[in-house]
Scaffold this active site. Structure first.
Site, PDB file in Angstrom:
ATOM      1  N   PHE A  24     -21.939  51.338  31.154  1.00 57.50           N
ATOM      2  CA  PHE A  24     -22.990  51.815  32.059  1.00 57.50           C
ATOM      3  C   PHE A  24     -22.626  51.413  33.486  1.00 57.50           C
ATOM      4  O   PHE A  24     -22.477  50.227  33.788  1.00 57.50           O
ATOM      5  CB  PHE A  24     -24.345  51.218  31.671  1.00 57.50           C
ATOM      6  N   GLY A  25     -22.471  52.395  34.376  1.00 62.12           N
ATOM      7  CA  GLY A  25     -22.173  52.132  35.791  1.00 62.12           C
ATOM      8  C   GLY A  25     -23.394  52.409  36.640  1.00 62.12           C
ATOM      9  O   GLY A  25     -24.081  53.417  36.447  1.00 62.12           O
ATOM     10  N   TYR A  26     -23.699  51.488  37.572  1.00 59.88           N
ATOM     11  CA  TYR A  26     -24.878  51.669  38.435  1.00 59.88           C
ATOM     12  C   TYR A  26     -24.533  51.492  39.908  1.00 59.88           C
ATOM     13  O   TYR A  26     -25.397  51.659  40.780  1.00 59.88           O
ATOM     14  CB  TYR A  26     -25.976  50.665  38.041  1.00 59.88           C
ATOM     15  N   GLY A  27     -23.294  51.109  40.214  1.00 62.85           N
ATOM     16  CA  GLY A  27     -22.872  50.894  41.607  1.00 62.85           C
ATOM     17  C   GLY A  27     -21.637  51.733  41.874  1.00 62.85           C
ATOM     18  O   GLY A  27     -21.623  52.943  41.606  1.00 62.85           O
ATOM     19  N   SER A  28     -20.569  51.065  42.322  1.00 61.67           N
ATOM     20  CA  SER A  28     -19.350  51.831  42.639  1.00 61.67           C
ATOM     21  C   SER A  28     -18.770  52.521  41.407  1.00 61.67           C
ATOM     22  O   SER A  28     -18.049  53.513  41.530  1.00 61.67           O
ATOM     23  CB  SER A  28     -18.293  50.911  43.267  1.00 61.67           C
ATOM     24  N   GLU A  99     -13.870  44.112  38.726  1.00 64.61           N
ATOM     25  CA  GLU A  99     -15.215  43.517  38.793  1.00 64.61           C
ATOM     26  C   GLU A  99     -15.171  41.984  38.732  1.00 64.61           C
ATOM     27  O   GLU A  99     -16.167  41.356  38.370  1.00 64.61           O
ATOM     28  CB  GLU A  99     -16.073  44.061  37.636  1.00 64.61           C
TER      29      GLU A  99
END
Ligand code: SIN
Length: 184
Positions: A24-28, A99
């Site tokens: 799940f990606g929520y930023g870059s 990350e």
């Protein structure tokens, strides 16, 4: 300064015998997709909100002058919209390095737009990591972002690309959009 989470993340989940994993990606990770994926689908996670509370010493700032990037903060009732990617487990070798500045992999249920639910991994920089900066007024966060730059480029590009990507997802994130409004 910062911590390096590469080693810790490597030992956090066991991928043995698993051919693909949801991320799940929520930023870059929504807009800078520098990794191969098998499938991508918009998704939402519950109980978390996106905040520009994490310091960036390695991508959008430097150890002397950190920028600000997003992390997730636990909040009952909150919802965070993002993009889910189904990836081969070897992709985490690259993502753990990307990350590494304080983010740890956690497992979370993700809800897709059709209502179906799957577990996915999400990188979260928790409040106890050394690069955590915490809350500040939107004007101050915007000012810090406006002056910060690091090896991955200007911090303002991170903010503007994220805001554009959230609009494309049909999300209204008032925290992100408010900081964008204050960016000079
Ligand atoms: C993410 O995008 O999911 C993690 C935070 C970031 O890399 O900006």
């Amino acid at each position: 300064m910062s911590i390096n989470t590469v080693e810790t993340n490597r030992n956090r989940q066991n991928f043995e015998g698993i051919s693909s994993v949801w991320l799940f990606g929520y930023g870059s990770l929504i807009y800078k997709v520098d990794f191969p994926f098998l499938e991508k689908r918009p998704a939402t996670i519950n109980g978390w909100e996106r905040r520009f509370w994490q310091g960036s010493h390695d991508h959008r700032g430097t150890p002397e002058a950190p920028g600000r990037v997003v992390t997730l903060i636990e909040k009952p009732g909150a919802r965070c919209k993002g993009m889910a990617f189904r990836v081969s487990p070897h992709v985490f070798e690259h993502l753990d390095v990307r990350e590494k500045n304080g983010y740890l992999r956690f497992t979370t249920p993700m809800t897709f737009d059709d209502g179906s639910v799957e577990d996915g991994l999400v990188y979260i920089a928790t409040e106890d990591n050394e690069a955590f900066l915490g809350p500040a007024p939107s004007e101050d966060i915007a000012r810090q972002i406006a002056r910060s730059i690091g090896p991955s480029g200007p911090n303002r590009d991170y903010l503007l690309n994220l805001a554009d990507a959230l609009r494309a997802l049909g999300d209204h994130d008032s925290h992100v959009f408010d900081i964008e409004k204050h960016l000079s």
